[in-house]
Scaffold this motif. Structure first.
Motif, mmCIF file in Angstrom:
data_model
loop_
_atom_site.group_PDB
_atom_site.id
_atom_site.type_symbol
_atom_site.label_atom_id
_atom_site.label_comp_id
_atom_site.label_asym_id
_atom_site.label_seq_id
_atom_site.Cartn_x
_atom_site.Cartn_y
_atom_site.Cartn_z
ATOM 1 N N CYS A 49 -58.817 10.465 52.069
ATOM 2 C CA CYS A 49 -59.269 10.442 50.531
ATOM 3 C C CYS A 49 -60.309 9.376 50.469
ATOM 4 O O CYS A 49 -60.172 7.733 50.834
ATOM 5 N N VAL A 50 -61.141 9.968 50.278
ATOM 6 C CA VAL A 50 -62.352 8.700 49.918
ATOM 7 C C VAL A 50 -62.769 8.864 48.865
ATOM 8 O O VAL A 50 -62.838 10.089 48.075
ATOM 9 N N ARG A 51 -64.204 8.135 48.140
ATOM 10 C CA ARG A 51 -64.337 8.019 46.754
ATOM 11 C C ARG A 51 -65.945 7.891 47.480
ATOM 12 O O ARG A 51 -66.799 7.118 47.775
ATOM 13 N N ILE A 52 -67.434 8.893 46.693
ATOM 14 C CA ILE A 52 -68.575 8.742 46.493
ATOM 15 C C ILE A 52 -68.503 8.490 45.430
ATOM 16 O O ILE A 52 -69.159 9.434 44.804
ATOM 17 N N VAL A 53 -69.491 7.446 44.754
ATOM 18 C CA VAL A 53 -70.256 7.195 43.388
ATOM 19 C C VAL A 53 -71.834 8.091 43.720
ATOM 20 O O VAL A 53 -72.536 7.027 44.629
ATOM 21 N N HIS A 54 -71.901 8.597 43.043
ATOM 22 C CA HIS A 54 -72.982 9.552 42.442
ATOM 23 C C HIS A 54 -73.862 9.321 41.665
ATOM 24 O O HIS A 54 -75.412 9.082 41.374
ATOM 25 N N GLY A 55 -73.291 8.107 40.501
ATOM 26 C CA GLY A 55 -73.852 7.848 39.596
ATOM 27 C C GLY A 55 -74.263 8.679 38.365
ATOM 28 O O GLY A 55 -74.186 10.686 38.610
ATOM 29 N N LYS A 56 -74.352 8.538 37.248
ATOM 30 C CA LYS A 56 -75.164 9.358 36.272
ATOM 31 C C LYS A 56 -76.525 9.959 36.270
ATOM 32 O O LYS A 56 -76.422 10.467 34.900
ATOM 33 N N GLY A 57 -77.327 9.492 36.689
ATOM 34 C CA GLY A 57 -78.386 10.084 36.839
ATOM 35 C C GLY A 57 -79.247 8.863 35.322
ATOM 36 O O GLY A 57 -80.268 9.202 34.469
ATOM 37 N N GLY A 92 -64.594 6.172 38.123
ATOM 38 C CA GLY A 92 -65.720 6.429 37.984
ATOM 39 C C GLY A 92 -66.538 7.994 37.532
ATOM 40 O O GLY A 92 -67.772 8.056 37.047
ATOM 41 N N GLY A 93 -65.189 8.556 36.714
ATOM 42 C CA GLY A 93 -65.232 9.142 36.158
ATOM 43 C C GLY A 93 -66.707 10.181 36.732
ATOM 44 O O GLY A 93 -66.571 10.542 38.194
ATOM 45 N N SER A 94 -67.444 10.584 35.807
ATOM 46 C CA SER A 94 -68.237 11.753 35.654
ATOM 47 C C SER A 94 -69.640 11.292 37.095
ATOM 48 O O SER A 94 -70.204 11.970 37.145
ATOM 49 N N GLY A 95 -69.309 9.655 37.472
ATOM 50 C CA GLY A 95 -70.198 9.173 38.145
ATOM 51 C C GLY A 95 -69.533 9.195 39.852
ATOM 52 O O GLY A 95 -70.441 8.999 40.278
ATOM 53 N N ALA A 96 -68.623 9.685 40.511
ATOM 54 C CA ALA A 96 -68.506 10.017 40.791
ATOM 55 C C ALA A 96 -67.149 11.314 41.582
ATOM 56 O O ALA A 96 -66.688 11.842 40.464
ATOM 57 N N LEU A 97 -66.644 10.797 42.867
ATOM 58 C CA LEU A 97 -66.678 12.353 42.974
ATOM 59 C C LEU A 97 -65.353 11.914 44.884
ATOM 60 O O LEU A 97 -65.642 10.615 45.227
ATOM 61 N N LEU A 98 -63.865 11.767 44.206
ATOM 62 C CA LEU A 98 -62.878 11.906 45.287
ATOM 63 C C LEU A 98 -62.862 13.285 46.488
ATOM 64 O O LEU A 98 -63.252 14.396 45.827
ATOM 65 N N VAL A 99 -62.982 13.026 47.153
ATOM 66 C CA VAL A 99 -63.271 13.342 48.720
ATOM 67 C C VAL A 99 -62.095 13.415 49.372
ATOM 68 O O VAL A 99 -61.622 12.318 49.864
ATOM 69 N N LEU A 100 -60.417 14.725 50.240
ATOM 70 C CA LEU A 100 -60.217 14.893 50.571
ATOM 71 C C LEU A 100 -60.323 15.413 52.130
ATOM 72 O O LEU A 100 -61.071 16.410 51.720
ATOM 73 N N LEU A 101 -60.343 14.073 53.255
ATOM 74 C CA LEU A 101 -60.667 14.802 54.587
ATOM 75 C C LEU A 101 -59.637 15.499 54.929
ATOM 76 O O LEU A 101 -58.386 15.102 55.161
ATOM 77 N N LYS A 102 -59.267 16.448 56.139
ATOM 78 C CA LYS A 102 -58.859 16.905 56.932
ATOM 79 C C LYS A 102 -58.059 15.882 57.961
ATOM 80 O O LYS A 102 -58.390 15.459 58.233
#
Length: 105
Positions: A49-57, A92-102
């Motif tokens: 599990c990783v987090r990627i912060v993309h920001g809110k723009g 991070g709320g709406s500015g980030a995603l949690l990603v589940l890896l295989k």
């Protein structure tokens, strides 16, 4: 083909975030490369599990999130990605995603 239970567990923090990537200040090309390298390294390290912060723009043109939609497209095309969802507020709320890896076998 993914069960709802897996996505529900991801949203609720069942998996510990093991690494994070912050895309603030990167353009689309730089962000795409950073995401690709980050996921490849996470896969190599057998992270789940990783987090990627993309920001809110808020700092972008028209104050709209440019990377948010792009990131979802990029993740959908990656073989090592099992699922992803918006991060909870404390991550991070709406500015980030949690990603589940295989899982590695």
């Amino acid at each position: 083909g993914l069960s709802r239970l897996v996505l529900r567990r991801l949203r609720r923090g069942h998996w510990v975030v093991q690494a994070a990537l912050d895309l603030h200040g990167l353009n689309r090309t730089q962000a795409a490369l950073a995401v690709s390298e980050f996921l490849r390294e996470a896969d190599r390290r057998h992270l789940r599990c990783v987090r990627i912060v993309h920001g809110k723009g808020l700092g972008s043109k028209n104050r709209e999130p440019v990377l948010k939609g792009k990131l979802r497209d990029w993740l959908a095309k990656r073989n090592e990605v099992l699922a992803y969802c918006q991060a909870p507020a404390h991550d991070g709320g709406s500015g980030a995603l949690l990603v589940l890896l295989k899982a590695q076998r």
